[in-house]
Design a protein around this motif. Structure first.
Motif, mmCIF file in Angstrom:
data_model
loop_
_atom_site.group_PDB
_atom_site.id
_atom_site.type_symbol
_atom_site.label_atom_id
_atom_site.label_comp_id
_atom_site.label_asym_id
_atom_site.label_seq_id
_atom_site.Cartn_x
_atom_site.Cartn_y
_atom_site.Cartn_z
ATOM 1 N N ALA A 478 38.291 40.435 -12.351
ATOM 2 C CA ALA A 478 37.619 41.366 -11.044
ATOM 3 C C ALA A 478 37.529 42.899 -11.549
ATOM 4 C CB ALA A 478 38.484 41.011 -9.926
ATOM 5 N N LEU A 479 38.666 43.123 -12.198
ATOM 6 C CA LEU A 479 38.468 44.800 -12.485
ATOM 7 C C LEU A 479 37.404 44.895 -13.463
ATOM 8 C CD1 LEU A 479 42.484 45.289 -13.388
ATOM 9 C CD2 LEU A 479 40.926 46.141 -11.247
ATOM 10 N N GLU A 480 37.126 43.840 -14.498
ATOM 11 C CA GLU A 480 36.241 44.085 -15.603
ATOM 12 C C GLU A 480 34.835 44.080 -14.854
ATOM 13 O OE1 GLU A 480 36.006 45.210 -18.245
ATOM 14 O OE2 GLU A 480 34.211 44.353 -18.983
ATOM 15 N N GLY A 481 34.591 43.023 -13.589
ATOM 16 C CA GLY A 481 33.522 42.981 -13.208
ATOM 17 C C GLY A 481 32.869 44.078 -12.398
ATOM 18 N N GLU A 487 29.898 51.123 -14.052
ATOM 19 C CA GLU A 487 29.255 51.756 -15.228
ATOM 20 C C GLU A 487 27.788 52.194 -15.182
ATOM 21 O OE1 GLU A 487 31.468 49.595 -18.424
ATOM 22 O OE2 GLU A 487 31.650 51.650 -19.342
ATOM 23 N N ILE A 488 27.240 50.918 -14.995
ATOM 24 C CA ILE A 488 25.571 50.962 -15.261
ATOM 25 C C ILE A 488 24.891 50.909 -13.924
ATOM 26 C CG2 ILE A 488 25.771 49.953 -17.271
ATOM 27 C CD1 ILE A 488 24.838 47.269 -16.301
ATOM 28 N N GLN A 577 28.748 39.882 -15.776
ATOM 29 C CA GLN A 577 27.960 40.805 -16.638
ATOM 30 C C GLN A 577 26.341 40.972 -16.259
ATOM 31 O OE1 GLN A 577 28.899 39.005 -20.421
ATOM 32 N NE2 GLN A 577 31.000 40.028 -20.649
ATOM 33 N N LEU A 578 25.900 39.651 -16.109
ATOM 34 C CA LEU A 578 24.714 39.220 -15.603
ATOM 35 C C LEU A 578 24.161 40.151 -14.362
ATOM 36 C CD1 LEU A 578 23.691 35.869 -17.006
ATOM 37 C CD2 LEU A 578 23.057 37.976 -18.037
ATOM 38 N N LEU A 579 25.078 40.246 -13.459
ATOM 39 C CA LEU A 579 24.923 40.811 -12.208
ATOM 40 C C LEU A 579 24.810 42.259 -12.263
ATOM 41 C CD1 LEU A 579 24.698 40.300 -9.083
ATOM 42 C CD2 LEU A 579 27.034 40.583 -8.971
ATOM 43 N N ALA A 580 25.680 42.848 -13.162
ATOM 44 C CA ALA A 580 25.705 44.272 -13.301
ATOM 45 C C ALA A 580 24.548 44.502 -13.834
ATOM 46 C CB ALA A 580 26.792 44.731 -13.984
ATOM 47 N N LEU A 581 23.901 43.787 -15.039
ATOM 48 C CA LEU A 581 22.694 44.118 -15.951
ATOM 49 C C LEU A 581 21.633 44.183 -14.839
ATOM 50 C CD1 LEU A 581 21.403 44.235 -18.697
ATOM 51 C CD2 LEU A 581 21.036 41.684 -18.261
ATOM 52 N N GLU A 582 21.438 43.044 -14.018
ATOM 53 C CA GLU A 582 20.229 43.059 -13.124
ATOM 54 C C GLU A 582 20.217 43.939 -12.142
ATOM 55 O OE1 GLU A 582 17.515 41.251 -13.577
ATOM 56 O OE2 GLU A 582 18.451 40.340 -15.459
ATOM 57 N N VAL A 583 21.336 44.215 -11.595
ATOM 58 C CA VAL A 583 21.349 45.496 -10.211
ATOM 59 C C VAL A 583 20.944 46.610 -11.052
ATOM 60 C CG1 VAL A 583 22.873 46.581 -8.794
ATOM 61 C CG2 VAL A 583 23.046 44.230 -9.010
ATOM 62 N N SER A 584 21.482 46.926 -12.365
ATOM 63 C CA SER A 584 21.118 48.233 -13.063
ATOM 64 C C SER A 584 19.930 48.260 -13.303
ATOM 65 C CB SER A 584 22.245 48.381 -13.998
ATOM 66 O OG SER A 584 21.673 49.327 -14.986
ATOM 67 N N ILE A 585 18.972 47.366 -13.809
ATOM 68 C CA ILE A 585 17.659 47.237 -14.212
ATOM 69 C C ILE A 585 16.926 47.712 -13.023
ATOM 70 C CG2 ILE A 585 15.619 45.687 -14.870
ATOM 71 C CD1 ILE A 585 17.758 44.556 -17.157
ATOM 72 N N VAL A 591 20.440 51.194 -18.975
ATOM 73 C CA VAL A 591 21.574 50.330 -18.948
ATOM 74 C C VAL A 591 22.283 50.669 -20.310
ATOM 75 C CG1 VAL A 591 22.004 47.672 -19.406
ATOM 76 C CG2 VAL A 591 20.343 48.481 -17.910
ATOM 77 N N ASP A 592 21.768 50.934 -21.181
ATOM 78 C CA ASP A 592 22.485 50.997 -22.760
ATOM 79 C C ASP A 592 23.067 52.277 -22.611
ATOM 80 O OD1 ASP A 592 22.415 48.447 -23.653
ATOM 81 O OD2 ASP A 592 20.285 48.982 -24.670
ATOM 82 N N MET A 593 22.554 53.280 -21.942
ATOM 83 C CA MET A 593 23.238 54.577 -22.255
ATOM 84 C C MET A 593 23.417 55.279 -20.884
ATOM 85 S SD MET A 593 21.693 56.547 -25.628
ATOM 86 C CE MET A 593 20.026 55.699 -25.712
ATOM 87 N N PRO A 594 24.231 54.579 -20.097
ATOM 88 C CA PRO A 594 24.692 55.253 -18.661
ATOM 89 C C PRO A 594 25.343 56.596 -18.663
ATOM 90 C CG PRO A 594 26.407 53.490 -19.106
ATOM 91 C CD PRO A 594 25.121 53.575 -20.444
#
Ligand code: AGP
Length: 604
Positions: A478-481, A487-488, A577-585, A591-594
């Motif tokens: 949960a901390l990592e999620g 971060e992004i 991970q995918l949730l963070a990626l899709e929200v960020s996009i 995404v790669d350089m927040p």
């Protein structure tokens, strides 16, 4: 932080520097700059922001003939990300690039200012070039002046300096920040703060040790140790494969790295997961003799894998384990006992706080082991033993596959120690190994899952915050999620132990508070279910991730029924991970350089 490159040779220097800096841009992208001395004299260019701006600015320039060149990409520590604060920093006739922090810069600056030197920037780095020129006006010997300069610096540094007073040389020094020299048969010489910029250009490499310094000129490098004694340069062959550093058609490196997890997990396990036991060829079994406890030190994502590892060490190997954030550990005056195995975890192997914690443990005479992704990194070199995670180059600033492989190594290590100490039955070990073997399959990202998360993500672009909640090993997850998302996406997210919500944070619950509930079926399902019910009763919006349908959930991602909690762990890890990626996009972020981040945190 920051990235450094340098070159001596006949080739076109601007493109060598810019291509090299591109490989390092993930380390910092507040500004970038290059300086070149060639037959027409000294040229320099700087630009704020990403490297593309420097590329645009230099598009009409190209170097010609033999020359020396240095470049830098910056993650700001002293002074704002402006052009004046960008490296290389200029004196009257010399330029310097620097990675690290000069702790006594103010003292040196005050003295130089009293002597009439004018400073243009707010950086610590600028003191180096002025001190060098001041020394050179006394000594009239550029290398001795450089040597004197370096001897006055406290702190961490990797430095490259070029000067018109000796236009065919690069002076270099390293202490605490990484620096390497690349060689090839064409008599070219390369410098860089990690090996990716020089792969394909140099064939051999030398990784500098702390305290080393010297000079390089056409076909010649002289290296000295901290006491001024000349050292033989023991070169190593440089890897040639850069394929892993490309995007392979994915939109972002982070996305590619999430998809790669299944494959790199296989790599991580090869030769380690045997039919009936775990083997680490790189470890000497005596490492665990007279060891009664474990302490793990790390930062960020690596700290989260450490927390997961602590559950596994205690549960499987029956060995008391404590986890500490490296930046806290350094200054708490820790009591270190010789029967403690000190483990550090780091993707980059360059994190300053983790490195310093490791040095403290070494000084206290503890046995040390690191779990790291980068061979020959500072932490690997400093550590008594090392296990490499074999995740391949990770370029996305938000760590994914490194976390997955770190966690796997910790799981395997707990089984290895458990067997060594006779604390696990044959039957339990076999069950664990059966689960371990299934992990690569669990990590495969299906189109169905990715599409579902993509559709769902549009509902999570606002609100006043996210709580990721879980219990046991799902608490570090949960901390990592939450860290991945913040971060992004730049949205506020917290990870919490589910049972702790009612001790305060539940006060925040309303329909605009998004709860991402990690609800594995194989571990404390009923307990976490009650915690989520409490939140639902306060109208929090719930995204449940579970194999079991949960009627109070506003959104639901179904996972597979797995008999082993670690399989559920890895499956849920991919989903977060995918949730963070899709929200960020969807939010249009890089995404790669927040913003405000860098891949390798080499300052404390
Ligand atoms: C991960 O997504 C982060 N960017 C960051 O927390 C990172 O894990 C931390 O800085 C530690 O880095 P290391 O693993 O290279 O030591």
């Amino acid at each position: 932080m920051c990235g450094i490159v340098g070159y001596i040779g006949k080739k076109e220097k601007k493109s060598i520097l810019l291509d090299g800096l591109k490989e390092l841009e993930y380390r910092g992208y507040d500004s970038a700059g290059i300086a070149i001395i060639e037959k027409d004299g000294l040229k320099h260019f700087k630009a704020v922001g990403k490297l593309k701006n420097l590329r645009d600015k230099t598009k009409n320039y190209s170097s010609s003939g033999f020359g020396v060149a240095i470049g830098h990409t910056r993650w700001a520590t002293h002074g704002k990300p402006t052009e004046l604060n960008a490296h290389p920093h200029l004196g009257e006739y010399s330029f310097v690039v620097h990675n690290g922090i000069i702790e006594n810069y103010q003292e040196i600056k005050d003295e130089l200012e009293k002597m009439g030197v004018t400073f243009l920037s707010q950086t610590d780095t600028e003191t180096i070039v002025h001190l060098f020129e001041k020394n050179n006006s006394d000594f009239k010997n550029p290398f001795n002046s450089f040597k004197q300069t370096v001897s006055k610096l406290n702190g961490a540094y990797a430095i490259l300096l070029i000067t018109e007073a000796e236009p065919e040389s690069i002076f270099f020094a390293k202490s605490g920040s990484p620096l390497l020299i690349g060689f090839n048969e064409e008599d070219e010489i390369y410098f860089a703060s990690s090996d990716t910029p020089i792969i394909g250009k140099a064939t051999e490499v030398y990784y500098l040790e702390d305290g080393e310094y010297g000079y390089a000129k056409k076909g010649e490098v002289k290296l000295f140790d901290s006491s001024g004694i000349e050292k033989k340069i023991l070169k190593k062959p440089l890897p040639t494969d850069k394929k892993m550093a490309q995007k392979d058609g994915f939109r972002f490196f982070m996305e590619k790295e999430i998809y790669e997890q299944s494959q790199v997990m296989n790599d991580c396990m090869i030769g380690r997961v045997l039919d009936d036991r775990v083997e680490f060829e790189e470890l000497d079994k005596s490492l665990f003799e007279n060891i009664n406890s474990i302490k793990i030190c790390a930062c960020g994502t690596s700290y989260h894998s450490a927390l997961t590892g602590a559950y596994l060490f205690e549960r499987l190997a029956k060995i008391p384990t404590q986890v500490e954030i490296a930046s806290e550990f350094r200054y708490k005056e820790p009591l270190l006992q010789r029967d403690t195995l000190f483990i550090t975890i780091s993707q980059s192997g360059e994190t300053a706080d983790t490195l310093e914690a490791l040095k403290m443990a070494n000084r206290a005479g503890l046995k040390t082991l690191t779990i790291c992704n980068v061979d020959n990194s500072s932490i690997v070199r400093e550590s008594g033993s090392a296990i490499l995670t074999r995740a391949g180059i990770e370029k996305g600033v938000a760590s994914t596959k490194a976390f997955a492989t770190q966690t796997m190594v910790l799981w395997l290590l707990s089984l290895y120690i458990a067997e060594l100490k006779g604390n696990i039955s044959k039957d339990r070990l076999n069950r664990e190994l059966n689960a371990v073997r299934k992990v690569p399959k669990v990590l495969i990202v299906t189109d169905r899952l990715h599409d579902k998360i993509h559709r769902l993500s549009k509902r999570y672009l606002h609100g006043h915050g996210f709580f990721f909640i879980g219990r046991d090993i799902f608490f570090p997850l949960a901390l990592e999620g939450a860290l991945k998302l913040k971060e992004i996406s730049y949205l506020h997210a917290e990870g919490y132990p589910a049972g702790e919500m009612k001790h305060g944070p539940i006060a925040l619950a309303d329909s605009e508070l998004f709860t991402i509930a990690l609800m594995p079926k194989s571990l404390h399902y009923d307990k976490i279910k009650s915690n989520v019910e409490e939140l639902s009763a306060r109208d929090a919006t719930i995204l449940a991730i579970s194999p079991e349908e949960f009627e109070l959930a506003d959104d639901f991602i179904r996972t597979k029924y797995s008999s082993h909690a670690m399989l559920e762990f890895f499956e849920m890890m991919v989903i977060t991970q995918l949730l963070a990626l899709e929200v960020s996009i969807r939010l249009g972020n890089d995404v790669d350089m927040p913003r405000n981040l860098a891949k390798s945190v080499t300052v404390e």
